[in-house]
Design an enzyme around this catalytic site. Structure first.
Site, PDB file in Angstrom:
ATOM      1  N   ARG A 165       0.373   1.409  -3.790  1.00 37.47           N
ATOM      2  CA  ARG A 165      -0.994   1.714  -4.198  1.00 37.47           C
ATOM      3  C   ARG A 165      -1.351   3.175  -3.919  1.00 37.47           C
ATOM      4  O   ARG A 165      -2.127   3.766  -4.653  1.00 37.47           O
ATOM      5  CB  ARG A 165      -1.944   0.757  -3.468  1.00 37.47           C
ATOM      6  CG  ARG A 165      -3.409   0.843  -3.855  1.00 37.47           C
ATOM      7  CD  ARG A 165      -3.629   0.400  -5.286  1.00 37.47           C
ATOM      8  NE  ARG A 165      -4.991   0.671  -5.712  1.00 37.47           N
ATOM      9  CZ  ARG A 165      -5.446   1.849  -6.110  1.00 37.47           C
ATOM     10  NH1 ARG A 165      -4.652   2.905  -6.108  1.00 37.47           N
ATOM     11  NH2 ARG A 165      -6.699   1.979  -6.492  1.00 37.47           N
ATOM     12  N   TYR A 166      -0.821   3.744  -2.817  1.00 41.48           N
ATOM     13  CA  TYR A 166      -1.271   5.088  -2.409  1.00 41.48           C
ATOM     14  C   TYR A 166      -0.146   6.111  -2.259  1.00 41.48           C
ATOM     15  O   TYR A 166      -0.409   7.251  -1.891  1.00 41.48           O
ATOM     16  CB  TYR A 166      -2.037   5.000  -1.073  1.00 41.48           C
ATOM     17  CG  TYR A 166      -3.096   3.919  -1.063  1.00 41.48           C
ATOM     18  CD1 TYR A 166      -4.138   3.939  -1.996  1.00 41.48           C
ATOM     19  CD2 TYR A 166      -3.051   2.872  -0.148  1.00 41.48           C
ATOM     20  CE1 TYR A 166      -5.104   2.940  -2.009  1.00 41.48           C
ATOM     21  CE2 TYR A 166      -4.020   1.870  -0.155  1.00 41.48           C
ATOM     22  CZ  TYR A 166      -5.039   1.913  -1.085  1.00 41.48           C
ATOM     23  OH  TYR A 166      -5.975   0.923  -1.091  1.00 41.48           O
TER      24      TYR A 166
ATOM     25  N   MET B 121       0.817  -1.208   0.000  1.00 41.31           N
ATOM     26  CA  MET B 121       0.000   0.000   0.000  1.00 41.31           C
ATOM     27  C   MET B 121       0.856   1.266   0.000  1.00 41.31           C
ATOM     28  O   MET B 121       0.461   2.287  -0.539  1.00 41.31           O
ATOM     29  CB  MET B 121      -0.984   0.012   1.166  1.00 41.31           C
ATOM     30  CG  MET B 121      -0.362  -0.036   2.534  1.00 41.31           C
ATOM     31  SD  MET B 121      -1.566  -0.585   3.765  1.00 41.31           S
ATOM     32  CE  MET B 121      -2.786   0.652   3.549  1.00 41.31           C
TER      33      MET B 121
ATOM     34  N   GLU C  38       0.238   2.785  16.475  1.00 44.31           N
ATOM     35  CA  GLU C  38      -0.910   2.162  17.135  1.00 44.31           C
ATOM     36  C   GLU C  38      -0.487   1.194  18.250  1.00 44.31           C
ATOM     37  O   GLU C  38      -0.999   1.257  19.359  1.00 44.31           O
ATOM     38  CB  GLU C  38      -1.743   1.429  16.076  1.00 44.31           C
ATOM     39  CG  GLU C  38      -3.225   1.452  16.377  1.00 44.31           C
ATOM     40  CD  GLU C  38      -4.027   0.890  15.216  1.00 44.31           C
ATOM     41  OE1 GLU C  38      -3.680   1.151  14.048  1.00 44.31           O
ATOM     42  OE2 GLU C  38      -5.005   0.174  15.490  1.00 44.31           O
TER      43      GLU C  38
ATOM     44  N   ASP D 200       7.922  -2.489   9.443  1.00 45.11           N
ATOM     45  CA  ASP D 200       7.386  -1.463  10.336  1.00 45.11           C
ATOM     46  C   ASP D 200       6.506  -0.499   9.561  1.00 45.11           C
ATOM     47  O   ASP D 200       6.791  -0.161   8.411  1.00 45.11           O
ATOM     48  CB  ASP D 200       8.545  -0.665  10.959  1.00 45.11           C
ATOM     49  CG  ASP D 200       9.273  -1.459  12.023  1.00 45.11           C
ATOM     50  OD1 ASP D 200       8.606  -2.215  12.750  1.00 45.11           O
ATOM     51  OD2 ASP D 200      10.505  -1.312  12.116  1.00 45.11           O
TER      52      ASP D 200
HETATM   53  C1  GF9 Z   1      -6.222  -3.721   5.244  1.00 48.34           C
HETATM   54  C2  GF9 Z   1      -4.008  -5.260   5.609  1.00 48.34           C
HETATM   55  C3  GF9 Z   1      -5.239  -5.863   5.544  1.00 48.34           C
HETATM   56  C4  GF9 Z   1     -12.301   2.690   5.439  1.00 48.34           C
HETATM   57  C5  GF9 Z   1     -11.103   3.566   5.606  1.00 48.34           C
HETATM   58  C6  GF9 Z   1     -11.397   4.788   6.361  1.00 48.34           C
HETATM   59  C7  GF9 Z   1     -12.456  -0.715   3.855  1.00 48.34           C
HETATM   60  C8  GF9 Z   1     -10.449  -0.405   5.052  1.00 48.34           C
HETATM   61  C9  GF9 Z   1      -9.534  -2.272   4.807  1.00 48.34           C
HETATM   62  C10 GF9 Z   1      -8.586  -3.387   4.876  1.00 48.34           C
HETATM   63  C11 GF9 Z   1      -4.988  -3.140   5.300  1.00 48.34           C
HETATM   64  C12 GF9 Z   1      -3.884  -3.903   5.476  1.00 48.34           C
HETATM   65  C13 GF9 Z   1      -6.345  -5.104   5.371  1.00 48.34           C
HETATM   66  C14 GF9 Z   1     -11.947   1.353   5.012  1.00 48.34           C
HETATM   67  C15 GF9 Z   1     -12.889   0.629   4.216  1.00 48.34           C
HETATM   68  N1  GF9 Z   1     -11.248  -1.179   4.321  1.00 48.34           N
HETATM   69  N2  GF9 Z   1      -9.354  -1.086   5.364  1.00 48.34           N
HETATM   70  N3  GF9 Z   1     -10.661  -2.355   4.166  1.00 48.34           N
HETATM   71  N4  GF9 Z   1      -7.298  -2.910   5.058  1.00 48.34           N
HETATM   72  N5  GF9 Z   1     -10.796   0.836   5.372  1.00 48.34           N
HETATM   73  O1  GF9 Z   1     -13.172  -1.408   3.178  1.00 48.34           O
HETATM   74 CL1  GF9 Z   1      -2.600  -6.198   5.850  1.00 48.34          CL
END
Ligand code: GF9
Ligand code: FES
Length: 386
Positions: free
Chosen positions: A131-132, A43, A314, A307
């Protein structure tokens, strides 16, 4: 398995940079072998707190992660509203995310092991596609073109597959190639998940053992291991996302390797907003076990390999503080980062992938039972399934 990539072109002279150097001296025609690209996907994060706005803008514009109506209008607005608070968090962890540093380092180390172990596909060149945050997919694809890449491996740096993480990166990769007219430029294969890669499990186990060694021998066996992964919205879980199961598979393998030496739970962190998310929530787990009189909690971030804000802020700041307030001691195991056992595992993963000629995993071909995202279909069609 599908036969996927063009077989390497015959090489006239012996391999390796030294030999190619000689070839350049003796023959004007002998072209250097194009590099095999290893594209590390993740990401990304803001490298400095000044980049938080850009990062959040891209995050909220991701329709695969957060499908909101009028996304292109609303995303910048939501991002701007959230930016100050997140900037402050990055300031507290040293002014930026280390994810680019770690991912580039992982890529470089991987390159050099692969060049030694896989002469057939050498030279290998690592690229990062975030991605971002920079380097974004477009920048990476343009660099690959510039370098004369023909064969490319997309390697997710998320060990466990979620449509909100690896799925979004793959959709973005396909969409960007389509937009840039690069769909015929490279011959792709994908490493889309590796939740139980043996050296991944070994590195987690060693890091846990190293942390457990810091407790007194009476305390040690009662330390509760809290495997904490980023949570998912329940809407994503109920759509049939594979991530919860794959994270659980990683946890099970680590505990088997440890001989179930300690009590443990798989728990979920980083929920935001009012909607329902997968639990139990890490903060509530800390409070619950404090109430039950547990003395020592050891957090194991199980879904990230380096990290990032979710560990450095958090866990290390917020959860350590929360634990203290509740009279319980909380520590965290080290992230995998550039641990040689882990990097060697990555090399083994890529080496096995290259030698078997796998195009994508069997599992990537199966979309979520409730998937309604047309991009998921297009991506699979392009990369070789559906
Ligand atoms: C994720 C790893 C696994 C709203 C944001 C304000 C949504 C989200 C995720 C999953 C990241 C890293 C999972 C949202 C909406 N998601 N985070 N899904 N993120 N935040 O659908 Cl290892
Ligand atoms: Fe999982 Fe589309 S959301 S395949």
């Amino acid at each position: 398995m599908n036969q996927l990539f063009r077989l390497p072109k015959p090489v006239l002279l012996a391999r390796g940079p030294y030999q190619r150097c000689l070839a350049a001296n003796f023959s004007a025609e002998a072209k250097p072998k194009p590099p095999t690209a290893i594209v590390l996907m993740n990401m990304g994060g803001p490298s400095t707190s000044k980049e938080v706005g850009f990062f959040l803008g891209n995050l909220f514009a991701d329709g695969d992660l957060i499908p909101i109506p009028f996304q292109s209008v609303l995303a910048p607005w939501i991002a701007r509203r959230r930016t100050p608070k997140i900037e402050e968090q990055y300031d507290q962890i040293g002014g930026g995310s280390p994810i680019r540093y770690w991912t580039e380092r992982q890529g470089k180390l991987l390159e050099s092991i692969l060049d030694k172990q896989c002469p057939e596909t050498a030279p290998h060149k690592s690229y990062v596609a975030f991605r971002y945050a920079p380097p974004l997919t477009q920048e990476t694809l343009e660099a690959m073109k510039q370098d004369g890449v023909e064969r490319a491996v997309a390697l997710t740096m998320y060990p466990q597959y979620s449509c909100s993480t690896t799925g979004s990166s793959l959709n973005e990769l396909h969409k960007t190639m389509d937009r840039l007219g690069m769909k015929d430029a490279f011959s792709w294969s994908i490493i889309d998940r590796w939740p139980t890669q043996p050296q991944l499990i070994e590195t987690f186990a060693q890091h846990i053992e190293r942390s457990l060694a810091e407790y007194s021998s009476e305390e040690r066996k009662d330390v509760v291991l809290l495997f904490s992964a980023h949570s998912l919205p329940m809407s994503v879980v109920n759509r049939g996302d594979p991530y919860p199961q794959e994270v659980a598979a990683t946890v099970q393998a680590v505990m088997e390797r440890l001989g179930f030496s300690n009590p443990y739970r798989l728990i979920w962190q980083s929920q935001v907003g009012p909607s329902a998310w997968l639990g139990p929530k890490t903060n509530e787990v800390i409070e619950g076990y404090a109430k039950q009189g547990k003395k020592n909690l050891l957090v194991v971030p199980i879904a990230f390999v380096s990290d990032h804000i979710e560990t450095l802020f958090e866990v290390d700041i917020e959860y350590v503080h929360l634990a203290k307030e509740n009279g319980v001691n909380l520590k965290r195991v080290e992230s995998l980062n550039d641990d040689p056992v882990f990097i060697d595992g990555l090399a083994k993963l890529v080496k096995d992938h290259l030698s078997t000629g796998t195009k994508v995993s069997t599992q990537l071909g199966l979309r979520c039972p409730q998937c309604t995202n047309p991009k998921c279909a297009h991506t699979r069609e392009y990369f070789g399934k559906e």
